[in-house]
Design an enzyme around this catalytic site. Structure first.
Site, PDB file in Angstrom:
ATOM      1  N   ASP A  28     -11.393  -3.301 -21.935  1.00 59.82           N
ATOM      2  CA  ASP A  28     -10.829  -1.844 -22.054  1.00 59.82           C
ATOM      3  C   ASP A  28      -9.493  -2.014 -22.740  1.00 59.82           C
ATOM      4  O   ASP A  28      -8.656  -2.909 -22.621  1.00 59.82           O
ATOM      5  CB  ASP A  28     -11.065  -1.410 -20.887  1.00 59.82           C
ATOM      6  CG  ASP A  28     -10.089   0.059 -20.514  1.00 59.82           C
ATOM      7  OD1 ASP A  28      -9.113   0.518 -21.662  1.00 59.82           O
ATOM      8  OD2 ASP A  28     -10.516   0.504 -19.112  1.00 59.82           O
ATOM      9  N   SER A  41     -10.361   6.158 -20.790  1.00 60.89           N
ATOM     10  CA  SER A  41     -10.722   4.972 -21.023  1.00 60.89           C
ATOM     11  C   SER A  41     -12.253   6.447 -20.158  1.00 60.89           C
ATOM     12  O   SER A  41     -13.637   6.029 -20.125  1.00 60.89           O
ATOM     13  CB  SER A  41     -10.841   4.298 -19.609  1.00 60.89           C
ATOM     14  OG  SER A  41     -10.023   3.181 -20.162  1.00 60.89           O
ATOM     15  N   THR A  71     -13.783   3.422 -16.202  1.00 67.93           N
ATOM     16  CA  THR A  71     -15.268   2.643 -17.223  1.00 67.93           C
ATOM     17  C   THR A  71     -16.380   2.733 -16.625  1.00 67.93           C
ATOM     18  O   THR A  71     -17.651   3.249 -16.859  1.00 67.93           O
ATOM     19  CB  THR A  71     -14.813   1.414 -18.078  1.00 67.93           C
ATOM     20  OG1 THR A  71     -12.881   1.874 -18.529  1.00 67.93           O
ATOM     21  CG2 THR A  71     -15.324   1.044 -18.680  1.00 67.93           C
ATOM     22  N   GLU A 115     -17.284  -5.364 -17.682  1.00 68.36           N
ATOM     23  CA  GLU A 115     -16.316  -3.625 -18.320  1.00 68.36           C
ATOM     24  C   GLU A 115     -15.678  -5.156 -17.772  1.00 68.36           C
ATOM     25  O   GLU A 115     -14.920  -5.802 -16.917  1.00 68.36           O
ATOM     26  CB  GLU A 115     -15.585  -3.143 -17.672  1.00 68.36           C
ATOM     27  CG  GLU A 115     -14.774  -2.274 -17.539  1.00 68.36           C
ATOM     28  CD  GLU A 115     -13.769  -1.339 -17.058  1.00 68.36           C
ATOM     29  OE1 GLU A 115     -13.890  -1.115 -15.457  1.00 68.36           O
ATOM     30  OE2 GLU A 115     -12.545  -1.263 -17.939  1.00 68.36           O
ATOM     31  N   HIS A 137      -0.874  -1.838 -21.773  1.00 66.41           N
ATOM     32  CA  HIS A 137       0.277  -0.476 -21.173  1.00 66.41           C
ATOM     33  C   HIS A 137       1.112  -1.080 -20.870  1.00 66.41           C
ATOM     34  O   HIS A 137       2.753  -0.950 -20.863  1.00 66.41           O
ATOM     35  CB  HIS A 137      -0.571  -0.191 -20.200  1.00 66.41           C
ATOM     36  CG  HIS A 137      -1.474   1.159 -19.943  1.00 66.41           C
ATOM     37  ND1 HIS A 137      -1.328   2.248 -20.938  1.00 66.41           N
ATOM     38  CD2 HIS A 137      -2.631   1.051 -19.858  1.00 66.41           C
ATOM     39  CE1 HIS A 137      -1.986   2.545 -20.571  1.00 66.41           C
ATOM     40  NE2 HIS A 137      -3.331   2.419 -20.159  1.00 66.41           N
ATOM     41  N   ASP A 152     -13.695   0.636 -25.428  1.00 72.16           N
ATOM     42  CA  ASP A 152     -12.981   2.065 -24.934  1.00 72.16           C
ATOM     43  C   ASP A 152     -12.172   3.228 -26.238  1.00 72.16           C
ATOM     44  O   ASP A 152     -12.800   4.124 -26.394  1.00 72.16           O
ATOM     45  CB  ASP A 152     -13.025   3.002 -23.556  1.00 72.16           C
ATOM     46  CG  ASP A 152     -12.005   1.468 -22.450  1.00 72.16           C
ATOM     47  OD1 ASP A 152     -11.676   1.042 -23.488  1.00 72.16           O
ATOM     48  OD2 ASP A 152     -12.487   2.092 -22.282  1.00 72.16           O
ATOM     49  N   HIS A 153     -11.654   2.049 -26.792  1.00 77.04           N
ATOM     50  CA  HIS A 153      -9.981   2.607 -26.941  1.00 77.04           C
ATOM     51  C   HIS A 153      -9.181   1.433 -27.118  1.00 77.04           C
ATOM     52  O   HIS A 153      -9.344   0.171 -26.436  1.00 77.04           O
ATOM     53  CB  HIS A 153      -9.786   3.847 -26.384  1.00 77.04           C
ATOM     54  CG  HIS A 153      -8.909   3.071 -25.013  1.00 77.04           C
ATOM     55  ND1 HIS A 153      -7.713   2.253 -25.053  1.00 77.04           N
ATOM     56  CD2 HIS A 153      -9.297   3.835 -24.151  1.00 77.04           C
ATOM     57  CE1 HIS A 153      -8.030   2.495 -23.166  1.00 77.04           C
ATOM     58  NE2 HIS A 153      -8.721   2.876 -22.949  1.00 77.04           N
TER      59      HIS A 153
HETATM   60 MG    MG Z   1     -11.376   0.514 -17.494  1.00 75.73          MG
HETATM   61 ZN    ZN Z   2      -5.416   3.333 -20.397  1.00 75.03          ZN
END
Ligand code: MG
Ligand code: ZN
Length: 366
Positions: A44, A85, A138, A253, A262, A300-301
């Site tokens: 993630d 997500s 996720t 994950e 973040h 996912d990003h």
């Molecule tokens: Mg996640």
């Molecule tokens: Zn995030």
């Protein structure tokens, strides 16, 4: 004498080569270019700079460097150039673009089947692993259907819908400390799940159905004591799902790469990356011995808008700037290994994985 030996060697080679051809053309069972099992890793928030920073800081090559194929995945959601997500997880799990904040549903709220649900309906085993709460966006994208990713108690109830054989992660409170006072773990036990709360109990379980809730909410970070557990969770999941002779689909994950992004915390980020890499190593060891397992690693990003502004390769040091405390729109890496792996090279949309998985496993959608 020498030429006789050479001729014998040549004949032996012909026999070996024709033997191989016979195996791949075999009409019984699946051909050797299709996998029986799929293991999907989602880092993630894992962008290419996250990987490079970890490769630089690590004193050994990463397992992610062992993959023969790589590509890029486009991550935008149905309603935003920058995905969350939930929408990205849904795209990967279900093959459809949805709005940010949604899991396992189309933008209009209609549920869509995930690869794990379809695998299960086709007689395969299915599982999800996360270092966050298992109800988080996720893993939930592979199991639940909800227009609001924050509806954790509703999402937990979806884990009882018979669409999964194994889940390992945090989130005990969403199953046991609920507003409706229902203890979902009792229902899981009725369905034949072994419900465990510690790594020790989990390792001892011999059940083919396993619910492992290892934290009340999220698991601790690597730097707070989770070191190496994701690899152990991965090995246990492979052992458990591998009991099904039809094969399995497993999603794993690494949740906290995103959280470190973040926080703009590079040390936290690299520790989580290297921990995910160890779990990838455990899966690669299994797949290389097994020969019937496709492994795909993606994200996912990207999170943090990470830029490597300097570093020292021999000193294993890296300097970085974060351009954001949120997700960014950049494409994310894809790595693949095993039967069908070549399909995942190149640039694809994040909805691409689903159809390829269905086709490679030969699954019927309905
Ligand atoms: Mg996640
Ligand atoms: Zn995030």
């Amino acid at each position: 004498m020498e030429s006789k030996r050479l001729r014998l060697l040549f004949i032996m080679l012909v026999i070996i080569v024709s033997g191989c051809t016979n195996v791949s053309n075999s009409e019984s069972g699946k051909s050797a270019d299709k996998p029986k099992n799929i293991i999907l890793f989602i880092g993630d928030g894992m962008g290419v700079p996250h990987l490079q920073a970890s490769m630089t800081v690590s004193s050994q090559p990463l397992n992610l460097e062992r993959f023969p194929y790589s590509g890029l995945s486009k991550t935008h959601s149905a309603d935003s150039y920058i995905t969350d997500s939930g929408a990205a997880g849904t795209a990967i799990a279900c093959g459809v673009k949805t709005n940010n904040g949604m899991i396992g549903v189309r933008p209009d709220g209609t549920p869509v089947s995930s690869i794990t649900e379809i695998a299960k309906r086709n007689g395969l085993a299915a599982g999800v692993i996360s270092t966050s709460a298992i109800t988080h966006a996720t893993p939930a994208s592979f199991v639940a259907h909800n227009s609001g990713r924050g509806n954790y108690e509703e999402i937990a109830a979806d884990f009882l819908n018979g669409t999964i054989d194994l889940f390992i992660g945090g989130g005990e409170n969403h199953f046991r400390k609920r507003k409706d006072s229902v203890d979902l773990t009792l229902k899981l036990k009725e369905q034949g799940f072994d419900v465990v709360y510690t790594m020790e109990e989990m390792k001892k379980s011999e059940s083919a159905k396993l619910a492992s809730l290892l934290a009340k909410d999220h698991m601790p970070s690597v730097t707070d004591g989770r070191q190496g557990l994701l690899a152990d969770m991965t090995r246990k999941a492979i052992e458990t799902l591998g009991k099904n002779k039809n094969g399995f689909v497993l999603m794993i994950e690494g949740s906290m790469i995103d959280w470190a992004g973040h926080e703009n915390n590079l040390e936290y980020l690299i520790a989580e990356m290297i921990d995910l890499d160890q779990a990838v190593g455990a899966a690669l060891d299994f797949a290389s011995a097994d020969g019937n397992t496709l492994i795909v690693v993606t994200a996912d990003h990207e999170t943090g808008g990470l830029v490597l502004s300097g570093g020292d390769k021999s000193g294993h040091k890296v300097e970085a700037i974060f351009a954001s405390t949120d997700h960014s729109a950049v494409m994310v890496p894809v790595f693949s290994y095993g039967p069908g792996a070549e399909r995942f090279s190149g640039i694809h949309d994040n909805t691409f994985f689903f159809g390829e998985f269905i086709e490679l496993l030969g699954l019927k959608k309905d």
